[in-house]
Design an enzyme around this catalytic site. Structure first.
Site, PDB file in Angstrom:
ATOM      1  CG  PHE A 123      22.472  -2.010  -5.113  1.00  0.00           C
ATOM      2  CD1 PHE A 123      23.690  -2.422  -5.510  1.00  0.00           C
ATOM      3  CD2 PHE A 123      21.828  -2.270  -3.966  1.00  0.00           C
ATOM      4  CE1 PHE A 123      24.376  -3.378  -4.530  1.00  0.00           C
ATOM      5  CE2 PHE A 123      22.360  -3.312  -3.171  1.00  0.00           C
ATOM      6  CZ  PHE A 123      23.759  -3.738  -3.422  1.00  0.00           C
ATOM      7  CB  ALA A 167      14.589 -12.100  -0.943  1.00  0.00           C
ATOM      8  CB  ILE A 181      14.856  -0.862  -8.189  1.00  0.00           C
ATOM      9  CG1 ILE A 181      14.808  -2.250  -7.970  1.00  0.00           C
ATOM     10  CG2 ILE A 181      16.260  -0.461  -8.782  1.00  0.00           C
ATOM     11  CD1 ILE A 181      15.864  -2.830  -6.917  1.00  0.00           C
ATOM     12  CB  THR A 182      16.673   4.069  -5.325  1.00  0.00           C
ATOM     13  OG1 THR A 182      16.130   3.775  -3.529  1.00  0.00           O
ATOM     14  CG2 THR A 182      17.037   5.575  -5.392  1.00  0.00           C
ATOM     15  CD  GLN A 194      13.655  23.338  33.294  1.00  0.00           C
ATOM     16  OE1 GLN A 194      12.734  22.849  33.991  1.00  0.00           O
ATOM     17  NE2 GLN A 194      14.732  23.736  33.823  1.00  0.00           N
ATOM     18  N   GLY A 231       3.978  22.437  17.395  1.00  0.00           N
ATOM     19  CA  GLY A 231       2.565  22.176  17.724  1.00  0.00           C
ATOM     20  C   GLY A 231       1.728  21.837  16.450  1.00  0.00           C
ATOM     21  CD  GLU A 233      21.879   2.054   0.886  1.00  0.00           C
ATOM     22  OE1 GLU A 233      23.107   1.790   1.200  1.00  0.00           O
ATOM     23  OE2 GLU A 233      21.951   2.762  -0.286  1.00  0.00           O
TER      24      GLU A 233
HETATM   25  N1  COS Z   1      32.905  -6.784   3.193  1.00  0.00           N
HETATM   26  C1  COS Z   1      33.544  -7.705   2.578  1.00  0.00           C
HETATM   27  N2  COS Z   1      32.937  -9.067   2.636  1.00  0.00           N
HETATM   28  C2  COS Z   1      31.642  -9.186   3.587  1.00  0.00           C
HETATM   29  C3  COS Z   1      31.366  -7.892   4.194  1.00  0.00           C
HETATM   30  C4  COS Z   1      31.793  -6.805   4.015  1.00  0.00           C
HETATM   31  N3  COS Z   1      31.440  -5.689   4.777  1.00  0.00           N
HETATM   32  N4  COS Z   1      29.945  -8.598   5.038  1.00  0.00           N
HETATM   33  C5  COS Z   1      30.072  -9.826   4.642  1.00  0.00           C
HETATM   34  N5  COS Z   1      30.970 -10.133   3.925  1.00  0.00           N
HETATM   35  C6  COS Z   1      31.380 -11.449   3.349  1.00  0.00           C
HETATM   36  C7  COS Z   1      31.736 -12.443   4.493  1.00  0.00           C
HETATM   37  O1  COS Z   1      33.016 -12.574   4.626  1.00  0.00           O
HETATM   38  C8  COS Z   1      31.333 -13.815   3.918  1.00  0.00           C
HETATM   39  O2  COS Z   1      32.317 -14.140   3.004  1.00  0.00           O
HETATM   40  P1  COS Z   1      32.483 -15.884   3.007  1.00  0.00           P
HETATM   41  O3  COS Z   1      31.348 -16.646   2.827  1.00  0.00           O
HETATM   42  O4  COS Z   1      33.649 -15.885   1.956  1.00  0.00           O
HETATM   43  O5  COS Z   1      33.054 -16.028   4.524  1.00  0.00           O
HETATM   44  C9  COS Z   1      30.056 -13.321   3.187  1.00  0.00           C
HETATM   45  O6  COS Z   1      30.060 -11.868   2.836  1.00  0.00           O
HETATM   46  C10 COS Z   1      28.650 -13.539   3.803  1.00  0.00           C
HETATM   47  O7  COS Z   1      28.893 -12.958   5.079  1.00  0.00           O
HETATM   48  P2  COS Z   1      28.209 -13.431   6.254  1.00  0.00           P
HETATM   49  O8  COS Z   1      28.218 -14.877   6.394  1.00  0.00           O
HETATM   50  O9  COS Z   1      28.351 -12.504   7.494  1.00  0.00           O
HETATM   51  O10 COS Z   1      26.588 -13.007   5.875  1.00  0.00           O
HETATM   52  P3  COS Z   1      25.303 -13.493   6.535  1.00  0.00           P
HETATM   53  O11 COS Z   1      24.492 -14.319   5.285  1.00  0.00           O
HETATM   54  O12 COS Z   1      25.365 -14.001   7.900  1.00  0.00           O
HETATM   55  O13 COS Z   1      24.529 -12.004   6.577  1.00  0.00           O
HETATM   56  C11 COS Z   1      22.620 -10.286   6.901  1.00  0.00           C
HETATM   57  C12 COS Z   1      23.180 -11.983   7.420  1.00  0.00           C
HETATM   58  C13 COS Z   1      21.165 -10.365   7.484  1.00  0.00           C
HETATM   59  C14 COS Z   1      23.600  -9.516   7.855  1.00  0.00           C
HETATM   60  C15 COS Z   1      22.946  -9.978   5.487  1.00  0.00           C
HETATM   61  O14 COS Z   1      22.014 -10.692   4.696  1.00  0.00           O
HETATM   62  C16 COS Z   1      22.484  -8.532   5.374  1.00  0.00           C
HETATM   63  O15 COS Z   1      23.203  -7.682   5.664  1.00  0.00           O
HETATM   64  N6  COS Z   1      21.085  -8.505   5.155  1.00  0.00           N
HETATM   65  C17 COS Z   1      20.751  -6.934   4.917  1.00  0.00           C
HETATM   66  C18 COS Z   1      20.529  -6.666   3.273  1.00  0.00           C
HETATM   67  C19 COS Z   1      20.240  -5.508   2.973  1.00  0.00           C
HETATM   68  O16 COS Z   1      20.746  -4.447   3.394  1.00  0.00           O
HETATM   69  N7  COS Z   1      19.126  -5.230   2.126  1.00  0.00           N
HETATM   70  C20 COS Z   1      18.549  -4.131   1.779  1.00  0.00           C
HETATM   71  C21 COS Z   1      19.221  -3.979   0.213  1.00  0.00           C
HETATM   72  S1  COS Z   1      19.417  -2.353  -0.017  1.00  0.00           S
HETATM   73  S2  COS Z   1      17.448  -1.524  -0.076  1.00  0.00           S
END
Ligand code: COS
Length: 379
Positions: A121, A128, A155-156, A277, A337, A361
């Site tokens: 993935f 980022a 990337i795993t 304990q 320990g 994740e």
């Molecule tokens: N299922 C379906 N759709 C989803 C969803 C889900 N679980 N979560 C979000 N969405 C959709 C939303 O509905 C939205 O769609 P619309 O634009 O059509 O409304 C879109 O995706 C964006 O969602 P949202 O506005 O909630 O996203 P944000 O940009 O506010 O999210 C965070 C911010 C920080 C929460 C997000 O970027 C995040 O989870 N970041 C972490 C990423 C991560 O895990 N990185 C590690 C990678 S793997 S090592």
């Protein structure tokens, strides 16, 4: 939540497979920092390389509760291998299962679910990770192809995977950034493993930096619609996080069981240390945290199995399970320990392995943001 017979059977099957095919070799793989893909064969035979994929596409067609039970058992045997198998089964196959066309499912998902191809993935980039919308990799349409350029980080299985789900921006307008998802066979010209990262734990699982060097894929390899990539990433991460919670639970369970056994054998001040304990209180707290984490994970998985969105529940389960798992491993070392600190005993390795579960994740801080966003929507 009490488990039904079918779920107990999945857990027991996973436990037996993991004890036979992972646990005895994990230390050697970790020392060599090499995982032989052939070791996945017994899991493929059992359908466990496509746990959530329907049978007609080569999978085991299990539910999410089965998936988390499976992941807990694999992680008990080894954290790093559980990451390879978990990434493949969740963020590797799920984007194809949920968003793939019939042709894409036949061509790519089926061999993955059958265990012939391993998944990766490719979302995170050097600048980022949490801020996933801000990825800089670009995909430009040229005729009937997309040309991908950029750098992917952490990337795993990036070095051993066959199929990568790659996210790239298909436009860069600040007001409406557009991310798209692509299926990239890793033997495509330009898919370059630039670096294998040296890290703290999970040495059975490699993470790689991948350079996308003018990769050309046909437009048929676009997953979902152009611009749907961010949604694809976040929705698959929602389920991936259940699996990561279960991984943390499995690692912590192993550390707990080892320290409990030790406490019942080791003596100090004329009695088993379990009878002190101070030690019993630690074990009581660890057992309680494990059960609480397990219930959160099982509840979220079961709710997902009923067809509900579990954005909040999956985030809560991951947050709690991964944070408490680290605490449980710390306490397990404390019970042993000085011996807990030695590599002769397994807990120091588990402690290092479990540390990343509250980062990858979606870090704990991201889980709190996700939970907060959901709370804001309520009432
Ligand atoms: N299922 C379906 N759709 C989803 C969803 C889900 N679980 N979560 C979000 N969405 C959709 C939303 O509905 C939205 O769609 P619309 O634009 O059509 O409304 C879109 O995706 C964006 O969602 P949202 O506005 O909630 O996203 P944000 O940009 O506010 O999210 C965070 C911010 C920080 C929460 C997000 O970027 C995040 O989870 N970041 C972490 C990423 C991560 O895990 N990185 C590690 C990678 S793997 S090592």
């Amino acid at each position: 939540m009490l488990l039904k017979e079918e779920h107990k059977l999945i857990k027991e099957t996973a436990r037996q497979l993991a004890n036979k095919h992972i646990a005895p070799f994990a230390e050697e793989w970790a020392q060599k920092k090499q995982f032989p893909k052939a070791a996945l064969e017994p899991f493929a035979q059992a359908g466990f390389m496509g746990v959530l994929v329907p049978e007609h596409l080569g999978g085991a067609e299990c539910d999410y509760l089965s998936y988390v039970l499976f992941m807990e058992e694999i992680a008990k045997a080894d954290g790093g291998v559980s990451t390879i198998i978990g990434v493949h089964n969740s963020v590797g196959t799920l984007p194809l299962l949920k968003y793939g066309s019939t042709e894409q499912k036949e061509q790519f998902l089926k061999p993955m679910a059958q265990g012939k191809h391993l998944g990766a993935f490719c979302l995170s980039e050097p600048q980022a990770g949490s801020d996933a919308i801000n990825i800089q990799s670009k995909a430009v349409k040229q005729g009937n192809n997309y040309i991908l350029n950029g750098v992917k980080q952490f990337i795993t299985s990036g070095d051993i995977a066959d199929i990568a789900i790659v996210f790239a921006a298909t436009n860069h307008h600040d007001d409406k950034r557009e991310i798209s998802a692509f299926i990239v066979p890793t033997n495509t010209k330009g898919y370059t493993v630039a670096k294998i990262e040296s890290k703290m734990g999970q040495h059975t699982s490699n993470i790689a930096q991948i350079v996308l060097d003018n990769i050309s894929v046909p437009e048929e390899y676009l997953l979902g619609q152009q611009g749907e990539g961010y949604k694809i990433a976040l929705s698959t991460l929602e389920c991936g996080r259940l699996g990561v919670g279960a991984q943390a639970l499995g690692m912590a369970q192993k550390a707990f069981e080892f320290s409990l056994q030790y406490a019942k054998e080791r003596e100090s001040f004329g009695k088993k240390i379990f009878q002190h304990q101070a030690i019993q209180f630690k074990l009581a707290e660890m057992a309680t945290e494990l059960e609480a984490a397990r219930q959160l994970i099982h509840y979220a998985a079961s709710k997902r199995d009923m067809g509900h969105s579990v954005i909040k529940e999956a985030a809560m389960a991951k947050l709690f399970a991964t944070e408490r798992a680290e605490h449980i491993c710390r306490e397990a070392i404390q019970i042993l320990g000085g011996y807990g600190y030695l590599s002769d005993f397994p807990i120091e390795r588990i402690y290092r392995d479990v540390r990343v579960t509250s980062i990858y994740e979606g870090s704990s801080e991201i889980q709190k943001i996700v939970i907060g966003k959901e709370l804001q929507k309520e009432g």
